[in-house]
Design an enzyme around this catalytic site. Sequence first.
Site, PDB file in Angstrom:
ATOM      1  N   SER A   3       0.834  -1.213   0.000  1.00 45.67           N
ATOM      2  CA  SER A   3       0.000   0.000   0.000  1.00 45.67           C
ATOM      3  C   SER A   3       0.868   1.263   0.000  1.00 45.67           C
ATOM      4  O   SER A   3       0.474   2.288  -0.566  1.00 45.67           O
ATOM      5  CB  SER A   3      -0.987  -0.009   1.173  1.00 45.67           C
ATOM      6  OG  SER A   3      -0.318  -0.021   2.402  1.00 45.67           O
ATOM      7  N   HIS A  34       9.319   2.981   8.775  1.00 46.88           N
ATOM      8  CA  HIS A  34       9.166   2.066   9.907  1.00 46.88           C
ATOM      9  C   HIS A  34       7.958   2.512  10.732  1.00 46.88           C
ATOM     10  O   HIS A  34       7.810   3.698  11.033  1.00 46.88           O
ATOM     11  CB  HIS A  34      10.426   2.079  10.774  1.00 46.88           C
ATOM     12  CG  HIS A  34      10.347   1.134  11.923  1.00 46.88           C
ATOM     13  ND1 HIS A  34      10.502  -0.238  11.760  1.00 46.88           N
ATOM     14  CD2 HIS A  34      10.097   1.332  13.234  1.00 46.88           C
ATOM     15  CE1 HIS A  34      10.355  -0.816  12.945  1.00 46.88           C
ATOM     16  NE2 HIS A  34      10.104   0.100  13.846  1.00 46.88           N
TER      17      HIS A  34
HETATM   18  C1  GRF Z   1       4.197  -0.443   6.635  1.00 51.75           C
HETATM   19  O1  GRF Z   1       3.401  -0.241   7.743  1.00 51.75           O
HETATM   20  C2  GRF Z   1       5.609  -0.023   6.909  1.00 51.75           C
HETATM   21  O2  GRF Z   1       5.744   0.905   7.928  1.00 51.75           O
HETATM   22  C3  GRF Z   1       6.284  -1.288   7.315  1.00 51.75           C
HETATM   23  O3  GRF Z   1       5.623  -2.309   6.630  1.00 51.75           O
HETATM   24  C4  GRF Z   1       4.319  -1.915   6.283  1.00 51.75           C
HETATM   25  C5  GRF Z   1       4.145  -2.165   4.835  1.00 51.75           C
HETATM   26  O4  GRF Z   1       2.823  -2.066   4.397  1.00 51.75           O
HETATM   27  N1  GRF Z   1       7.683  -1.190   7.050  1.00 51.75           N
HETATM   28  P1  GRF Z   1       2.498  -2.060   2.847  1.00 51.75           P
HETATM   29  O5  GRF Z   1       3.094  -3.338   2.246  1.00 51.75           O
HETATM   30  O6  GRF Z   1       3.109  -0.828   2.255  1.00 51.75           O
HETATM   31  O7  GRF Z   1       1.002  -2.070   2.739  1.00 51.75           O
END
Ligand code: GRF
Length: 212
Positions: free
Chosen positions: A13, A109
Amino acid sequence: MKHIVVLVSGNGSNLQAILDACQQGRINGRVEAVFSNQAQAFGLERARAAGIPAHALTAAQPADRAAFDLALMLAIDAYQPDVVVLAGYMRILSPAFVAHYYGRLLNIHPSLLPKYPGLHTHRRALENGDREHGATVHFVSEELDGGPVILQAKVPIFVDDDEHEISARVQQQEYAIYPLVISWFVSGRLTLRDNAAWLDEEKLPPQGHAAE
Ligand code: GRF
């Protein structure tokens, strides 16, 4: 047009937010390729839907991190990236990988670093009774989730919140701050020098650019 390469492991996402920002001209760059260490990652589907090369590089011998990362570096470098963006890439990087892209490697993060490096950040914030939480975009250094902070976004934690609600709230902020930071980087406003992040020639404080 600056070249952006994105690494994902899952839903993607954040990748989608970056693709949308490029499409809408909020980032003056183009995602040239998306790589995943998971063949089933939905992020790869998102890339294909946007007409962007999507590669799964799965580890035959996951323990051999150096060899895996070397293969990944060669594949990434074919796209001559100006910036490599980790967007939910759930693999620890080898020192050689970090060194190779040092200064042009970004991560997001889901916590207010230096609080809660590593996994299960939402659960840990909830269990500790924190009243606020958030997300951090930072340059990647060899220390896990430890590189210079560029920008943080805070969200409240309400008494009745569960992990899912907090996660959703944090992610909404991620979709705003990650494209913004990438836009700063590709326009040359953001650099890494002397182990610190600099924006418009100003050294950012440890918590990054003041968003409030
Ligand atoms: C996000 O919440 C990011 O902070 C962490 O992993 C998650 C990834 O979500 N590193 P997506 O795959 O971008 O939906």
